[in-house]
Design a protein around this motif. Sequence first.
Motif, PDB file in Angstrom:
ATOM      1  N   LEU A 143       0.831  -1.203   0.000  1.00  0.00           N
ATOM      2  CA  LEU A 143       0.000   0.000   0.000  1.00  0.00           C
ATOM      3  C   LEU A 143       0.868   1.256   0.000  1.00  0.00           C
ATOM      4  CD1 LEU A 143      -2.693  -1.263   2.519  1.00  0.00           C
ATOM      5  CD2 LEU A 143      -3.118  -0.644   0.135  1.00  0.00           C
ATOM      6  N   VAL A 144       1.908   1.283   0.834  1.00  0.00           N
ATOM      7  CA  VAL A 144       2.802   2.444   0.881  1.00  0.00           C
ATOM      8  C   VAL A 144       3.397   2.689  -0.505  1.00  0.00           C
ATOM      9  CG1 VAL A 144       4.992   3.324   1.801  1.00  0.00           C
ATOM     10  CG2 VAL A 144       3.328   2.210   3.332  1.00  0.00           C
ATOM     11  N   ARG A 145       3.904   1.615  -1.117  1.00  0.00           N
ATOM     12  CA  ARG A 145       4.516   1.751  -2.429  1.00  0.00           C
ATOM     13  C   ARG A 145       3.541   2.338  -3.450  1.00  0.00           C
ATOM     14  NH1 ARG A 145       4.365  -1.883  -6.375  1.00  0.00           N
ATOM     15  NH2 ARG A 145       3.845  -3.619  -4.997  1.00  0.00           N
ATOM     16  N   ASN A 146       2.299   1.881  -3.432  1.00  0.00           N
ATOM     17  CA  ASN A 146       1.349   2.341  -4.430  1.00  0.00           C
ATOM     18  C   ASN A 146       0.815   3.738  -4.145  1.00  0.00           C
ATOM     19  OD1 ASN A 146       0.537   0.391  -6.728  1.00  0.00           O
ATOM     20  ND2 ASN A 146       0.969  -0.937  -4.977  1.00  0.00           N
TER      21      ASN A 146
ATOM     22  N   PRO B 290      -0.784   4.693  16.320  1.00  0.00           N
ATOM     23  CA  PRO B 290      -1.761   5.113  15.304  1.00  0.00           C
ATOM     24  C   PRO B 290      -2.452   6.423  15.670  1.00  0.00           C
ATOM     25  CG  PRO B 290      -2.082   2.804  15.900  1.00  0.00           C
ATOM     26  CD  PRO B 290      -1.090   3.355  16.865  1.00  0.00           C
ATOM     27  N   ASP B 291      -2.527   6.710  16.974  1.00  0.00           N
ATOM     28  CA  ASP B 291      -3.254   7.924  17.387  1.00  0.00           C
ATOM     29  C   ASP B 291      -2.630   9.184  16.800  1.00  0.00           C
ATOM     30  OD1 ASP B 291      -5.303   6.718  18.722  1.00  0.00           O
ATOM     31  OD2 ASP B 291      -4.224   6.643  20.638  1.00  0.00           O
ATOM     32  N   ILE B 292      -1.330   9.160  16.602  1.00  0.00           N
ATOM     33  CA  ILE B 292      -0.688  10.336  15.987  1.00  0.00           C
ATOM     34  C   ILE B 292      -1.323  10.621  14.630  1.00  0.00           C
ATOM     35  CG2 ILE B 292       1.493  11.199  15.033  1.00  0.00           C
ATOM     36  CD1 ILE B 292       2.892   9.580  17.266  1.00  0.00           C
ATOM     37  N   ILE B 293      -1.612   9.559  13.886  1.00  0.00           N
ATOM     38  CA  ILE B 293      -2.271   9.739  12.583  1.00  0.00           C
ATOM     39  C   ILE B 293      -3.717  10.179  12.755  1.00  0.00           C
ATOM     40  CG2 ILE B 293      -3.016   8.546  10.479  1.00  0.00           C
ATOM     41  CD1 ILE B 293      -0.600   6.667  10.858  1.00  0.00           C
ATOM     42  N   LEU B 294      -4.407   9.449  13.639  1.00  0.00           N
ATOM     43  CA  LEU B 294      -5.855   9.661  13.774  1.00  0.00           C
ATOM     44  C   LEU B 294      -6.169  11.054  14.329  1.00  0.00           C
ATOM     45  CD1 LEU B 294      -6.690   6.102  15.174  1.00  0.00           C
ATOM     46  CD2 LEU B 294      -7.220   6.960  12.875  1.00  0.00           C
ATOM     47  N   ASN B 295      -5.229  11.624  15.091  1.00  0.00           N
ATOM     48  CA  ASN B 295      -5.482  12.929  15.712  1.00  0.00           C
ATOM     49  C   ASN B 295      -4.884  14.104  14.942  1.00  0.00           C
ATOM     50  OD1 ASN B 295      -6.843  11.736  17.856  1.00  0.00           O
ATOM     51  ND2 ASN B 295      -4.928  11.355  18.974  1.00  0.00           N
ATOM     52  N   ASP B 296      -4.140  13.823  13.873  1.00  0.00           N
ATOM     53  CA  ASP B 296      -3.483  14.930  13.157  1.00  0.00           C
ATOM     54  C   ASP B 296      -4.480  15.571  12.196  1.00  0.00           C
ATOM     55  OD1 ASP B 296      -2.058  16.529  11.386  1.00  0.00           O
ATOM     56  OD2 ASP B 296      -0.273  15.257  11.477  1.00  0.00           O
ATOM     57  N   ASN B 297      -4.720  16.880  12.380  1.00  0.00           N
ATOM     58  CA  ASN B 297      -5.708  17.569  11.539  1.00  0.00           C
ATOM     59  C   ASN B 297      -5.288  17.670  10.087  1.00  0.00           C
ATOM     60  OD1 ASN B 297      -7.575  17.975  13.535  1.00  0.00           O
ATOM     61  ND2 ASN B 297      -6.612  19.887  14.220  1.00  0.00           N
ATOM     62  N   GLU B 298      -4.002  17.545   9.825  1.00  0.00           N
ATOM     63  CA  GLU B 298      -3.535  17.649   8.438  1.00  0.00           C
ATOM     64  C   GLU B 298      -3.833  16.382   7.629  1.00  0.00           C
ATOM     65  OE1 GLU B 298       0.561  18.608   8.300  1.00  0.00           O
ATOM     66  OE2 GLU B 298       0.180  20.767   8.474  1.00  0.00           O
ATOM     67  N   ILE B 299      -4.147  15.297   8.329  1.00  0.00           N
ATOM     68  CA  ILE B 299      -4.393  14.027   7.640  1.00  0.00           C
ATOM     69  C   ILE B 299      -5.810  14.017   7.065  1.00  0.00           C
ATOM     70  CG2 ILE B 299      -4.785  11.555   8.073  1.00  0.00           C
ATOM     71  CD1 ILE B 299      -1.876  12.136   7.789  1.00  0.00           C
ATOM     72  N   ASP B 300      -5.896  13.791   5.742  1.00  0.00           N
ATOM     73  CA  ASP B 300      -7.204  13.743   5.080  1.00  0.00           C
ATOM     74  C   ASP B 300      -7.794  12.337   5.066  1.00  0.00           C
ATOM     75  OD1 ASP B 300      -7.212  16.547   4.012  1.00  0.00           O
ATOM     76  OD2 ASP B 300      -5.375  15.811   3.060  1.00  0.00           O
ATOM     77  N   ALA B 301      -6.913  11.358   4.960  1.00  0.00           N
ATOM     78  CA  ALA B 301      -7.423   9.998   4.769  1.00  0.00           C
ATOM     79  C   ALA B 301      -6.509   9.003   5.462  1.00  0.00           C
ATOM     80  CB  ALA B 301      -7.518   9.654   3.287  1.00  0.00           C
ATOM     81  N   VAL B 302      -7.127   7.930   5.933  1.00  0.00           N
ATOM     82  CA  VAL B 302      -6.394   6.906   6.678  1.00  0.00           C
ATOM     83  C   VAL B 302      -6.586   5.561   5.984  1.00  0.00           C
ATOM     84  CG1 VAL B 302      -6.176   5.724   8.889  1.00  0.00           C
ATOM     85  CG2 VAL B 302      -6.683   8.161   8.828  1.00  0.00           C
ATOM     86  N   VAL B 303      -5.491   4.850   5.852  1.00  0.00           N
ATOM     87  CA  VAL B 303      -5.533   3.505   5.273  1.00  0.00           C
ATOM     88  C   VAL B 303      -5.204   2.520   6.380  1.00  0.00           C
ATOM     89  CG1 VAL B 303      -4.506   1.977   3.560  1.00  0.00           C
ATOM     90  CG2 VAL B 303      -4.778   4.417   3.043  1.00  0.00           C
ATOM     91  N   ILE B 304      -6.075   1.529   6.593  1.00  0.00           N
ATOM     92  CA  ILE B 304      -5.946   0.645   7.757  1.00  0.00           C
ATOM     93  C   ILE B 304      -5.643  -0.780   7.283  1.00  0.00           C
ATOM     94  CG2 ILE B 304      -7.133  -0.282   9.791  1.00  0.00           C
ATOM     95  CD1 ILE B 304      -8.799   2.377   9.750  1.00  0.00           C
TER      96      ILE B 304
ATOM     97  N   LYS C  60      -2.477  -3.639 -16.038  1.00  0.00           N
ATOM     98  CA  LYS C  60      -2.119  -2.675 -14.985  1.00  0.00           C
ATOM     99  C   LYS C  60      -2.227  -3.314 -13.609  1.00  0.00           C
ATOM    100  CE  LYS C  60      -3.683   1.469 -17.382  1.00  0.00           C
ATOM    101  NZ  LYS C  60      -5.048   1.078 -17.886  1.00  0.00           N
ATOM    102  N   GLU C  61      -1.359  -2.870 -12.685  1.00  0.00           N
ATOM    103  CA  GLU C  61      -1.374  -3.443 -11.335  1.00  0.00           C
ATOM    104  C   GLU C  61      -2.671  -3.041 -10.643  1.00  0.00           C
ATOM    105  OE1 GLU C  61       1.922  -2.341  -8.845  1.00  0.00           O
ATOM    106  OE2 GLU C  61       1.245  -3.624  -7.199  1.00  0.00           O
ATOM    107  N   ALA C  62      -3.405  -4.045 -10.175  1.00  0.00           N
ATOM    108  CA  ALA C  62      -4.723  -3.801  -9.592  1.00  0.00           C
ATOM    109  C   ALA C  62      -4.630  -2.914  -8.357  1.00  0.00           C
ATOM    110  CB  ALA C  62      -5.383  -5.139  -9.239  1.00  0.00           C
ATOM    111  N   LEU C  63      -3.614  -3.120  -7.544  1.00  0.00           N
ATOM    112  CA  LEU C  63      -3.516  -2.361  -6.293  1.00  0.00           C
ATOM    113  C   LEU C  63      -3.327  -0.878  -6.582  1.00  0.00           C
ATOM    114  CD1 LEU C  63      -3.540  -2.547  -3.256  1.00  0.00           C
ATOM    115  CD2 LEU C  63      -1.098  -3.057  -3.299  1.00  0.00           C
ATOM    116  N   SER C  64      -2.612  -0.582  -7.645  1.00  0.00           N
ATOM    117  CA  SER C  64      -2.408   0.813  -8.012  1.00  0.00           C
ATOM    118  C   SER C  64      -3.717   1.450  -8.471  1.00  0.00           C
ATOM    119  CB  SER C  64      -1.320   0.872  -9.088  1.00  0.00           C
ATOM    120  OG  SER C  64      -1.625   1.807 -10.067  1.00  0.00           O
TER     121      SER C  64
END
Lengths: 334, 334, 334, 334
Positions: free
Chosen positions: D15-18, D54-68, D283-287
């Motif tokens: 996921l990170v790579r894509n 994970p809370d650092i991500i979940l609480n950061d206002n600059e983060i628009d989207a989270v991938v779990i 094409k790579e499906a994950l991408s």
Amino acid sequence: MNIGIIGFGYWGTNLVRNFAALKEVNVKYVADIRKEREAGLKKLCPTAQFVTSPDIILNDNEIDAVVIATPVHTHYNFALKALNNDKHVLLEKPMVSGTVEAITLIELAEKKNKVLMVDHTFLYTGSVQKMKSLITKGEIGNIKYFDSTRINLGLFQPDVNVLWDLAPHDISILNYLIKEKPFSLNANGVSHTNNGIENIAYIIVNYSSGLIAHFSCSWSSPVKIRMMLIGGDKKMIVFNDIEPTEKIKVYDTGYEHKTDEDKKNILVDYRTGDIFTPKLDQKEALSLMAADFISSIMNNTKPVSDFISGLEVIKILEASQESIKNKGKEVLIK
Amino acid sequence: MNIGIIGFGYWGTNLVRNFAALKEVNVKYVADIRKEREAGLKKLCPTAQFVTSPDIILNDNEIDAVVIATPVHTHYNFALKALNNDKHVLLEKPMVSGTVEAITLIELAEKKNKVLMVDHTFLYTGSVQKMKSLITKGEIGNIKYFDSTRINLGLFQPDVNVLWDLAPHDISILNYLIKEKPFSLNANGVSHTNNGIENIAYIIVNYSSGLIAHFSCSWSSPVKIRMMLIGGDKKMIVFNDIEPTEKIKVYDTGYEHKTDEDKKNILVDYRTGDIFTPKLDQKEALSLMAADFISSIMNNTKPVSDFISGLEVIKILEASQESIKNKGKEVLIK
Amino acid sequence: MNIGIIGFGYWGTNLVRNFAALKEVNVKYVADIRKEREAGLKKLCPTAQFVTSPDIILNDNEIDAVVIATPVHTHYNFALKALNNDKHVLLEKPMVSGTVEAITLIELAEKKNKVLMVDHTFLYTGSVQKMKSLITKGEIGNIKYFDSTRINLGLFQPDVNVLWDLAPHDISILNYLIKEKPFSLNANGVSHTNNGIENIAYIIVNYSSGLIAHFSCSWSSPVKIRMMLIGGDKKMIVFNDIEPTEKIKVYDTGYEHKTDEDKKNILVDYRTGDIFTPKLDQKEALSLMAADFISSIMNNTKPVSDFISGLEVIKILEASQESIKNKGKEVLIK
Amino acid sequence: MNIGIIGFGYWGTNLVRNFAALKEVNVKYVADIRKEREAGLKKLCPTAQFVTSPDIILNDNEIDAVVIATPVHTHYNFALKALNNDKHVLLEKPMVSGTVEAITLIELAEKKNKVLMVDHTFLYTGSVQKMKSLITKGEIGNIKYFDSTRINLGLFQPDVNVLWDLAPHDISILNYLIKEKPFSLNANGVSHTNNGIENIAYIIVNYSSGLIAHFSCSWSSPVKIRMMLIGGDKKMIVFNDIEPTEKIKVYDTGYEHKTDEDKKNILVDYRTGDIFTPKLDQKEALSLMAADFISSIMNNTKPVSDFISGLEVIKILEASQESIKNKGKEVLIK
């Protein structure tokens, strides 16, 4: 140990990745005339320095070994300069463009006491190692034939024909598995691109013992086939490299002939038996090849894929070219 | 129509079964020197008379047509006598042992206005008929290569080599599918039985247009392969006769070259696309062949597998023998 | 020994051919209500008498044994009469339409001391015999699962569903290879022909030991699959009956679990190893089955495919029918 | 757009790579409790910050989207917090551990007007897209059965059974291709590890229309099979995902039934025809999946693999668990 890699194309990328992973090695430079390749290197190996001039590598006294992954017609000059500057050399296959060049390099390497190695990656695969082991142990018996097909819809090379491109894999395997030296060969091919570069070609290699080897190479097949049949007088091997895991099958199959005295006929008896599909070592062959190069330098030993292997491949390719020019005439292999 | 069949071995049995099933045909005699084969005939076709002398058939005025399924070296004399006695003739493949014999028979058949046919059964298969239809309609384009592999652990023949045994199938298909006449060939082979009869052999057939045909035949393979690749400049065909039903695949695959003016390089473009696996006619080919022979006699027409087809196969076999003797030298095909 | 065969359809023809070939056997009668089948019999076995009434066979005192190859719902009455008239009986699979009928016949056969056998031909194949031998020798270990797929575009039967048609093959193999008795089953299926006769159906058979067996049967698949996976705790077998020769592969593959005490987790270790493809006996299974029937009569022994095998198949088929009716509910196998 | 990825295991790495390759995206954080994973991230994506909470991500206002991409039992809490903090959410499959949790998240996402998506990667493959297109165009007709086998020697999961691990792929494909809603299911399975976690399991899904779907999942097979059969009343599809290129074959095969009035029998007519193997998008499906998530956020559209798809998979998994507990009893799917 500091190494420099000349050529950062498709295969050069694989080489950088594998050498960078060896703890004894520092990839100091990677050279490519295509400046735009630098960004890819930064991602793959940020500690390596990108240069556009190979001379920076060849002239740097800190460089112990040079890896050459450029078009084949450039191999000789790079390798000559590297050896003259006392560097160990790893050349991509095929080694060089002719036997005279190959012998010059070999003599220089021996004089300089440097490792000169050719990257016949296939020799390091679990498949070839397993076949080598079976043959060495005598399980296959005397080899009577060797038949290799390597065809697909391939990248037509602009400078070398399909034999120089694909056959080094198979010829290096042949030479690695079979000790007998070939006597002569016949080759035929055809170019469908009007530049005289064959895209389909065949070689038959003849041996004094009656062993016959046959190679079928094509860039023009709709299907990809990577298959090798090796027939011994005890057992037979089928190596199907397209199979994901069951690549090697050993057939307990054979035929024997005896003379029927009355009828003066040859009677042939068949034997078919069990099939054995050995588990293969899954390690990446290219990583083992890279490690063998480094280990040969450090321990002053011969690598598996040494310059003799490189020379023998060139001899067959050169002879095949002469045979194709002479419409399939038999050409002796010296 | 009364017919006689000479030779009641493996293939003769199939011929008796198929001719006996045709309503226009009465199988009057079956000849075989092996008296012990009579019981088998009684079971298979009780109405046929078993004889040990072929002359009974050849001399019987009631016999309209003779089917000859004996070893190849006997074909010529039986066929000659049959034609001279005004009988139509069907010969098993290969037609005869040499081109001189073939031409003599052909001239005699034309003089006598008799059908002279060779049983190239494969031409009657759904697979070959489908390929013929695709090529005739222009769907494949100009054929650039033809590559056939026919190998297995086979019955070593005591009198003819592996090419005379197996290649007639593939050569007759080649000649049926491709109109261009071959220019020359190279052949190599090896005998592992010390009787000089090759058990592994290869032929390369050269054409003026740049088309190349390659045949690989072996009695010594642990695996059975029956595969043909036919590459056109529009599409490509893979014919895998081992597949139970999906024998023919048509690949919408190709490559085109154009000259890059600046770099003086040839650039090659690839195309891969859909694959089409046509449904094939499942009728038994041998039954269609038998019917074609009878129909050609009754309607005075040319059979699909006519004497020209038979002669062309013999020309290639004869030339291949000469090339093998001359170590793979190019031999012209007249 | 005089035998009579009732039913001269597709399979009856095979039975006549195989029994007629046994030297101890005289096929005295073949019965079929379709008078037009007589001509076929005359060709196949001219010495046998064609009758349209089975009673001629069942009432003839010279007849020692009766072979019944008619639709399954007729099996019981024919077999009952044959046993009552002191004849040995071979029934086509499936034995009869229900367990009550099966038990009645078994008890009668035991009372009369007659052979009552069911033609589970697969038990006589080289493939099943090889698996039996491997399992009996302990090479596979304890069987943990059995998974069978038998699908193709098949002849929809008008009177029985796809399980009664196809699954007897696989269930008889299961029962032959595995000694443990099944505990219960679940089955599901669907009819796409609106006559309530399932053309796709699945069975899961449960065992107290944790062994699970699964059967997938279909008349509606575009591809033909005949595959069985048998997993032991030592090795695993793949039986692919579509393969022409390499039908059985033995995988030196396994998994073991141990408890990780700290984390209370189950840790599973994998093992993959060599694959072994044994040579199989090529004799025709039906001929061995016929010989086993005759030998059991002559020597008063139990055939491989005895009435217990027949009964066990019926138990599973009957239970599967009940489970399908009850929407997949678990049904105990008594 | 700033995103954070929670979970940096095998799939997290992909996921990170894509996501890092998408130009609209800045991967700001990657969270994993295993501190030792940081080095891998530095190599793969040096610009991302590694955090163990994970809370650092979940609480950061600059983060628009989270991938779990963490174990499934943790999905719900992470997603709940992310949505409550006004972030878009992408969940690995399976979505959550139960339908109640799934519905809670869906309702929250709709209230917050945020994208809630499940990564059913297979829906983005060329194979599934081609099947969807064929079915939508009506070329296959009404679907009558769907049969999927996904077995290999797999990584036994410590927390979920083989259905929760493998079947989401196949169930999401089923739901994507077929509009009809399932009515009920039956499931069976067995655990060979004594922790009650099934390593072999089967599901049968029943539909009011007579469509039947069957899933076979195993971690315990010596061979890897990834095969799906989809039978329509016009044509049938075989999807063999093990094939390197020829994954989809469309068979012009069918069967039709009509009632024979006299005999009250169902007569079934068969049709077999050509086979078509379409070229597939490589094409790579994950991408494509990652791009669909980002595009859905930016354009406020529904992704292909939306929360309904996620919920439907959970419904079937939950019902299958209940059916297994109740020994295969039919369970309604609400």
